[in-house]
Design a protein around this motif. Structure first.
Motif, PDB file in Angstrom:
ATOM      1  N   PRO A  38      33.619   9.385 -43.951  1.00  0.00           N
ATOM      2  CA  PRO A  38      35.020   9.791 -44.047  1.00  0.00           C
ATOM      3  C   PRO A  38      35.231  10.771 -45.196  1.00  0.00           C
ATOM      4  CG  PRO A  38      34.738   7.549 -44.855  1.00  0.00           C
ATOM      5  CD  PRO A  38      33.412   7.979 -44.320  1.00  0.00           C
ATOM      6  N   SER A  39      36.407  11.369 -45.218  1.00  0.00           N
ATOM      7  CA  SER A  39      36.765  12.306 -46.273  1.00  0.00           C
ATOM      8  C   SER A  39      36.646  11.628 -47.642  1.00  0.00           C
ATOM      9  CB  SER A  39      38.206  12.757 -46.021  1.00  0.00           C
ATOM     10  OG  SER A  39      38.569  13.674 -46.990  1.00  0.00           O
ATOM     11  N   GLY A  40      36.032  12.337 -48.579  1.00  0.00           N
ATOM     12  CA  GLY A  40      35.925  11.799 -49.938  1.00  0.00           C
ATOM     13  C   GLY A  40      34.747  10.863 -50.155  1.00  0.00           C
ATOM     14  N   SER A  41      33.843  10.765 -49.163  1.00  0.00           N
ATOM     15  CA  SER A  41      32.748   9.797 -49.308  1.00  0.00           C
ATOM     16  C   SER A  41      31.541  10.365 -50.056  1.00  0.00           C
ATOM     17  CB  SER A  41      32.325   9.264 -47.932  1.00  0.00           C
ATOM     18  OG  SER A  41      31.945  10.308 -47.077  1.00  0.00           O
ATOM     19  N   GLY A  42      31.588  11.667 -50.405  1.00  0.00           N
ATOM     20  CA  GLY A  42      30.538  12.225 -51.254  1.00  0.00           C
ATOM     21  C   GLY A  42      29.570  13.172 -50.553  1.00  0.00           C
ATOM     22  N   LYS A  43      29.848  13.514 -49.296  1.00  0.00           N
ATOM     23  CA  LYS A  43      28.910  14.337 -48.525  1.00  0.00           C
ATOM     24  C   LYS A  43      28.776  15.743 -49.105  1.00  0.00           C
ATOM     25  CE  LYS A  43      31.579  14.061 -44.909  1.00  0.00           C
ATOM     26  NZ  LYS A  43      32.818  13.425 -45.360  1.00  0.00           N
ATOM     27  N   THR A  44      29.927  16.381 -49.344  1.00  0.00           N
ATOM     28  CA  THR A  44      29.883  17.761 -49.833  1.00  0.00           C
ATOM     29  C   THR A  44      29.224  17.828 -51.211  1.00  0.00           C
ATOM     30  OG1 THR A  44      31.846  18.335 -48.578  1.00  0.00           O
ATOM     31  CG2 THR A  44      31.309  19.764 -50.427  1.00  0.00           C
ATOM     32  N   THR A  45      29.496  16.831 -52.037  1.00  0.00           N
ATOM     33  CA  THR A  45      28.864  16.809 -53.359  1.00  0.00           C
ATOM     34  C   THR A  45      27.344  16.727 -53.210  1.00  0.00           C
ATOM     35  OG1 THR A  45      30.857  15.762 -54.234  1.00  0.00           O
ATOM     36  CG2 THR A  45      28.886  15.692 -55.620  1.00  0.00           C
ATOM     37  N   CYS A  46      26.869  15.953 -52.228  1.00  0.00           N
ATOM     38  CA  CYS A  46      25.413  15.900 -51.987  1.00  0.00           C
ATOM     39  C   CYS A  46      24.870  17.273 -51.599  1.00  0.00           C
ATOM     40  CB  CYS A  46      25.086  14.887 -50.885  1.00  0.00           C
ATOM     41  SG  CYS A  46      25.102  13.191 -51.479  1.00  0.00           S
TER      42      CYS A  46
END
Ligand code: ATP
Length: 330
Positions: A38-46
């Motif tokens: 979901p949104s905000g779960s850390g994917k983009t940061t990874c």
């Protein structure tokens, strides 16, 4: 097996926010790896930790075995396709694609050749002279892809690249991306919150929640054998069976998942449980019945041509015991 990317207990905190919280993973070279959550779960940061736009607070990222903290972003064999494509509006399609080569100092003729080859690869031959504004959303998406691939990255990072496309085009592009990845043999790391997209394209899916990987496996593992209630809820429409329900089935008290399509209707007393039909939703290929069994509401998908009992009727529900999967936690 050699790994394109490895995370060894990686964390990235922003003040109190644990955007990425103790994540370990290995992405096999040449694979299609999806980060789903979901949104905000850390994917983009990874993704940003892989591209080098972000540095870990703790732990280590390795790219083809090299410690990433020794590699500035421009020395990593990695390129990113962004959701908004980030094309230059004033440049032609060809110059957008060739841009990275110009920055690297390649001469004009070879840039042009390389850009035309990439445009052919993404099925946009003949579009080189247009400006981005003269293209459809799907065509812009292909230009962004060509622009990222022209630098011959060994790892392509894709951050929700199909998010702006309508459903039909998304599905067509899913097939194309998958085919392109297989033919190029490049490692693709794909971020999405769309479970269908992750399941249909990836070899391996990492499901994220709250900065952590809650399950990592093949699409089939994730879909058929969700490990937690969160995964069962987030990935598709599995029924989540609480411990009191499971103990009535002579399973030990544990949570379990059971997919709606695994349940069939039968006469009362003939299945594993009886329940009361509380609603029906027509979904095209199937009718999704809501059946109340004790305190639990179950969904059961039956073929659209099969007769549907009247609301309030008592029905039997049956399933193959192998379709019921115990979950580790609630
Ligand atoms: P989305 O699908 O919405 O893009 P995501 O799963 O990619 O979400 P991230 O963008 O990685 O999630 O964000 C994870 C968490 O970290 C969020 O709570 C976000 O607000 C926070 N975060 C990300 N970048 C920063 C930043 N630069 N400063 C502060 N907080 C941040």
């Amino acid at each position: 097996m050699s790994f394109a990317v490895e995370f060894d207990r990686v964390a990235r905190h922003f003040g109190q926010v644990r955007a990425v919280d103790d994540v370990s993973l290995q992405i096999a070279e040449g694979s299609f790896f999806a980060m789903l959550g979901p949104s905000g779960s850390g994917k983009t940061t990874c993704l940003r930790l892989i591209s080098g736009f972000e540095r870990p607070t703790a732990g280590q990222v390795r790219i083809f075995g090299d410690r990433a903290d020794t590699l500035p972003p421009n020395r990593r064999p990695v390129n990113t396709v962004f959701q908004d494509y980030a094309l230059f509006p004033h440049l032609s399609v060809r110059d957008n694609v060739a841009y990275g080569l110009m920055v690297r100092g390649q001469n004009k003729a070879s840039r042009r050749d390389a850009a035309e080859n990439m445009l052919t690869l993404v099925k946009l031959d003949g579009y080189g002279d247009r400006k981005p504004a003269q293209l459809s959303g799907g065509q812009r998406q292909r230009v962004a892809l060509a622009r990222a691939l022209v630098n011959k990255p060994k790892v392509l990072l894709l951050d929700e690249p199909l998010g702006a496309l309508d459903l039909k085009l998304r599905e067509a592009m899913q097939d194309e991306l998958k085919a392109l990845q297989k033919s190029l043999g490049i490692t693709f790391v794909f971020v999405t919150h769309d479970q269908g997209e992750a399941l249909s394209m990836a070899d391996t899916v990492a499901v994220f929640n709250d900065g952590k990987i809650v399950q990592l496996g093949t699409p089939e593992d994730i879909y058929q054998r969700p490990r937690t209630r969160f995964v069962a809820d987030f990935v598709g429409s599995a029924n989540v069976l609480p411990p009191e329900f499971c103990s009535s089935l002579d399973l030990a008290r544990s949570w379990a998942s059971l997919r709606a399509e695994a349940i069939s209707l039968t006469a009362p007393g003939r299945g594993q449980v009886d329940g009361t039909l509380t609603g029906t939703r027509y979904l095209g290929a199937v009718n999704r019945l809501s059946v109340r069994v004790g305190k639990t509401e179950l969904s059961a998908d039956i073929p659209a041509h099969a007769p549907v009992p009247a609301p309030g009727a008592t029905v039997g529900l049956t399933w193959d015991a192998r379709a019921l999967h115990r979950m580790e936690e609630g």
